[in-house]
Design a protein around this motif. Structure first.
Motif, PDB file in Angstrom:
ATOM      1  N   ILE A 159      35.837  14.830  67.156  1.00  0.00           N
ATOM      2  CA  ILE A 159      34.747  14.335  66.105  1.00  0.00           C
ATOM      3  C   ILE A 159      35.050  13.105  65.607  1.00  0.00           C
ATOM      4  O   ILE A 159      34.149  12.700  64.722  1.00  0.00           O
ATOM      5  N   GLY A 160      36.219  12.440  65.445  1.00  0.00           N
ATOM      6  CA  GLY A 160      36.387  11.219  64.968  1.00  0.00           C
ATOM      7  C   GLY A 160      36.656  10.829  63.736  1.00  0.00           C
ATOM      8  O   GLY A 160      36.874  11.966  62.859  1.00  0.00           O
ATOM      9  N   ASP A 161      36.729   9.732  63.230  1.00  0.00           N
ATOM     10  CA  ASP A 161      37.252   9.565  61.866  1.00  0.00           C
ATOM     11  C   ASP A 161      36.646   9.784  60.769  1.00  0.00           C
ATOM     12  O   ASP A 161      37.073   9.871  59.635  1.00  0.00           O
ATOM     13  N   ASP A 162      35.155   9.709  60.878  1.00  0.00           N
ATOM     14  CA  ASP A 162      34.453   9.674  59.857  1.00  0.00           C
ATOM     15  C   ASP A 162      34.125  10.833  59.193  1.00  0.00           C
ATOM     16  O   ASP A 162      33.073  11.176  58.600  1.00  0.00           O
ATOM     17  N   PHE A 163      35.002  12.175  59.788  1.00  0.00           N
ATOM     18  CA  PHE A 163      34.607  13.423  59.414  1.00  0.00           C
ATOM     19  C   PHE A 163      34.822  13.512  57.740  1.00  0.00           C
ATOM     20  O   PHE A 163      33.727  14.325  57.073  1.00  0.00           O
ATOM     21  N   HIS A 164      35.938  13.011  57.284  1.00  0.00           N
ATOM     22  CA  HIS A 164      35.833  13.225  55.784  1.00  0.00           C
ATOM     23  C   HIS A 164      34.750  12.699  55.062  1.00  0.00           C
ATOM     24  O   HIS A 164      34.296  13.272  54.106  1.00  0.00           O
ATOM     25  N   ASP A 165      34.503  11.506  55.461  1.00  0.00           N
ATOM     26  CA  ASP A 165      33.220  10.680  54.693  1.00  0.00           C
ATOM     27  C   ASP A 165      31.877  11.611  55.001  1.00  0.00           C
ATOM     28  O   ASP A 165      31.236  11.873  53.964  1.00  0.00           O
ATOM     29  N   ALA A 225      32.128  14.645  52.595  1.00  0.00           N
ATOM     30  CA  ALA A 225      31.925  14.279  51.221  1.00  0.00           C
ATOM     31  C   ALA A 225      30.574  14.089  50.905  1.00  0.00           C
ATOM     32  O   ALA A 225      29.815  14.456  49.937  1.00  0.00           O
ATOM     33  N   GLU A 226      30.255  13.214  51.910  1.00  0.00           N
ATOM     34  CA  GLU A 226      28.715  12.895  51.563  1.00  0.00           C
ATOM     35  C   GLU A 226      27.641  13.911  51.681  1.00  0.00           C
ATOM     36  O   GLU A 226      27.045  14.065  50.731  1.00  0.00           O
ATOM     37  N   SER A 227      27.993  14.801  52.399  1.00  0.00           N
ATOM     38  CA  SER A 227      27.182  16.231  52.522  1.00  0.00           C
ATOM     39  C   SER A 227      27.026  16.959  51.182  1.00  0.00           C
ATOM     40  O   SER A 227      26.169  17.200  50.737  1.00  0.00           O
ATOM     41  N   ILE A 228      28.480  17.025  50.654  1.00  0.00           N
ATOM     42  CA  ILE A 228      28.566  17.664  49.287  1.00  0.00           C
ATOM     43  C   ILE A 228      27.858  16.793  48.265  1.00  0.00           C
ATOM     44  O   ILE A 228      27.252  17.666  47.341  1.00  0.00           O
TER      45      ILE A 228
END
Lengths: 472, 258
Positions: free
Chosen positions: A20-26, A29-32
């Motif tokens: 899924i790659g690096d931007d999972f965390h972002d 967080a953006e979804s939240i």
């Protein structure tokens, strides 16, 4: 538990993480945040023009300003202490009259009438009872004024502003800005201050906060400072200025403690606890008018009574110890006299005396009982006629009587100043030491935190005594 | 057959408020565990005190509560253990006090979680709320400090909010005992299954990620059939949260040690 399956789960998660790659965390967080703002948009109606936040912002502009921030802090500290000093005087002497002048003789005569042997009578009433009575008379009134005032400030929302003002100083000394909050808690009780350091997330900065918390003058030491300042500092100036002078002296000691805290924070962060200063967010909560009577009630019942109870619990056995060491003799001297004679030389170097040093050893369990212990030991050594014999905590109905005893014990202005300094700079009480051990889980840091202030105290009092003797 | 209809009074929270017994620190043999979670300085300890009759230290600054405090209350002859947690901004813990909060919400398996939020700072507080709703199925939003929100002319439509979040919403002002009876009633209804929640799950997650999350959480559920928060654990594992990996290894996630 099947560890093989757990390893499988972890292996799978690692595999998927690559996919899924690096931007999972972002992404998450953006979804939240997107969800949150959508919900608020649908449910909240705000009228910004009428908001009280503007008033809060105006107050904050003043109390956290570069120019007014520190003077306002000092003024508030001064006002709280002044009310405490002025307000505590009358109830203190009233309690002393009741507990020491009336109840104590009554208990003693009751004991005699019941046929108690002299040693049981002395042990119970001259030792245990008097220690407890003294602690109540000296401690209760200032606490009952200081704690509610402090709690009102806390409820109002002033503490985070103090942290905000001092953040820069902490950063410069290599410590965490939230240490201002734990420092403030320490002004109530160092053990509570040490527990409060949990809000600091970096272990390095948390250790600094723990080790230096003892430099916050705790509530067991405020009455000592106030009493000595009233007797000795207040006497140096004309009478109309005496309460102002003693107030300034106490504030001076408190500020000196803060200065020491900064110095040791800085020294530790430059040597054994090196590291980066971490950044953090500090919320300035809205000012909230305290629920006045409820706050007064709970701070009296909870904080004051709990701390007083602790003092009593420690004073009772201490009273017993004091009576015993003054009445058990080896050769022609009591144990206490031996110890005092032994410590006198060292005490002189520090501008103190053997009685004071012995009192600090007896009073390791609780700072609250230092002054009563000193008085009792002084009475014993100087042999002032109290009429009741060895190991009796003296009957004192007023500040003047205390002053007479101390002066008879050879106290000078230097002694008083150095006891005030030593009261600020000595080992934490046993409760705090135990709390430090529980929080750090390390014997090493517990020893450091316990020894460091004593060494500072020895050095400071030694220097003050030498300089004083040369010039004055 | 008698069909007993309840009068309007009997269904009202204030009528039943008489059934509340504050138990203080007596928390042995309880029927339900209730957790109090929320951002710092939203009044969790004040709510705790209002429910248990205890006097936990409260004050207007973030970070007073650093340990877990427990108290109890009895409502309609059922005993509740209430756990006051340190405030936290998210469930990605950094400091020790936040870890206390996260561990309990995650592994303590409370019957009901009361999420306390500051009504005048709802948007900021929702970050944590949405994270907690990922973990638990039984929660109530305690919209605290509502008096302050009113003073600042902030209006909140609690019905839509409840619908959006999928959990009941109770406006309170714990300092002045406002809304406390309604809160207790709601907690009791949740604990006894009279209200069922459909907590909102985080939306707008890209498809490929959602697929991976599903695959991982299914595997976790196979290993721990009783777990209710497999999706959140999957999130954390995908982020490589070492604490969660550790908790898996030591079995903290599966056992009920709290």
């Amino acid at each position: 538990m099947n560890t093989k399956n757990i390893d499988e789960i972890i292996a799978l998660s690692e595999e998927l993480r690559w996919e899924i790659g690096d931007d999972f965390h972002d992404n998450l967080a953006e979804s939240i945040y997107a969800d949150a703002s959508k919900i608020v948009e649908d449910t909240v109606i705000k009228d910004n023009k009428k908001s009280n936040f503007r008033l809060d912002a105006k107050i904050d502009k003043i109390v956290t300003s570069r120019i007014w921030g520190f003077p306002i802090m000092l003024f508030i500290l001064g006002a709280v202490l002044w009310l405490t000093i002025i307000g505590a005087n009358y109830p203190s002497s009233m309690l002393a009259t009741i507990l020491l002048d009336n109840i104590h003789p009554f208990l003693k005569s009751t004991g005699t009438n019941l046929g108690f042997p002299w040693w049981l009578n002395g042990f119970l009433f001259d030792g245990v009872y008097l220690a407890v009575a003294w602690v109540i008379a000296v401690m209760l009134p200032p606490m009952a004024i200081f704690f509610p005032l402090f709690t009102l400030l806390e409820d109002f929302g002033y503490l985070p502003r103090v942290a905000f003002n001092m953040d820069n100083l902490f950063k410069k000394s290599g410590a965490h800005g939230k240490q201002a909050l734990t420092m403030s808690m320490g002004f109530g009780c160092n053990a509570a201050g040490v527990v409060a350091t949990r809000i600091i997330d970096s272990p390095r900065e948390r250790l600094i906060a723990i080790i230096t918390n003892n430099f916050s003058l705790c509530n067991g030491r405020w009455p000592t400072q106030i009493l000595l300042a009233t007797i000795f500092i207040g006497a140096v100036v004309p009478e109309s200025y005496s309460s102002l002078a003693s107030l300034l002296a106490v504030i001076g000691i408190a500020i000196l403690g803060i200065a020491f805290m900064f110095f040791f924070s800085w020294a530790l962060s430059k040597t054994v606890l090196k590291g980066e200063v971490s950044t953090f967010n500090l919320e300035l909560p809205p000012y909230r008018p305290p629920v006045f009577w409820k706050t007064i009630y709970t701070s009296l019942i909870d904080r004051t009574m709990i701390v007083l109870w602790r003092a009593i619990v420690f004073a009772a056995p201490a009273g017993a110890v004091i009576w015993l060491i003054s009445n058990i003799t080896i050769g022609d001297l009591s144990l206490a006299s031996w110890a005092i004679n032994y410590l006198d030389g060292f005490g002189f170097l520090l501008g103190l005396n053997g009685v004071i040093l012995l009192a600090y050893v007896v009073a390791i369990p609780a700072n609250e009982i230092v002054i009563p212990t000193i008085l009792m030991l002084t009475v014993m050594v100087t042999g002032i006629a109290g009429g009741v014999g060895n190991g009796v905590m003296f009957e004192l109905d007023s500040v003047t009587a205390t002053a007479d005893i101390l002066k008879a014990g050879g106290w000078t202005l230097l002694t008083a100043i150095n006891v005030m300094l030593f009261s600020l700079l000595h080992n934490p009480c046993s409760t705090t030491i135990y709390t430090i051990y529980k929080e750090t889980n390390s014997v090493k840091w517990t020893v450091v935190a316990s020894i460091l202030p004593v060494i500072a105290g020895f050095i400071v009092t030694f220097l003050v005594a030498q300089i004083w003797r040369i010039f004055i | 057959m008698e069909n007993k209809t309840k009068s309007a009074c009997e269904t009202c929270a204030h009528f039943n408020a008489d059934g509340l017994k504050k138990l203080g620190v007596k928390t042995d043999d309880f029927d339900f565990v209730v957790a109090l979670a929320g951002n710092p300085n939203t009044g969790k300890s004040t709510v705790f005190n209002a429910l248990t009759g205890l006097r936990q230290h409260t004050g207007n600054w973030p970070g007073k509560t650093v340990t877990r405090a427990e108290g109890g209350f009895e409502y309609n002859e059922q005993k509740y253990k209430l756990v006051d947690l340190p405030g936290t901004y998210s469930l990605l813990s950094t400091s020790e006090d936040e870890e206390v909060a996260r561990d309990f919400i995650l592994f303590g398996k409370p019957s009901v979680t009361i999420i306390v939020v500051d009504a005048s700072r709802l948007e900021r507080n929702l970050n944590l709320v949405l994270q907690i709703l990922e973990i638990t199925n039984n929660a109530v939003l305690c919209l605290n400090l509502i008096d302050e929100a009113e003073r600042n002319h902030i209006e909140i439509d609690t019905r839509i909010l409840a619908k959006d979040l999928g959990i009941p919403v109770v406006p309170t002002s714990a300092r002045f005992q406002r809304g406390i009876p309604e809160l207790i009633q709601t907690v009791s209804d949740l604990a006894n299954g009279k209200i069922t929640c459909k907590p909102r799950r985080i939306k707008n997650i890209p498809k490929n990620i959602e697929k991976s999350v599903k695959e991982l959480s299914d595997t976790i559920e196979k290993q721990y059939p009783n777990i209710s928060n497999s999706r959140w654990i999957a999130f954390r594992l995908l982020e490589g949260d070492t604490q969660i990996i550790e908790a898996l290894k030591t079995g903290k996630i599966a056992t009920n040690e709290y």
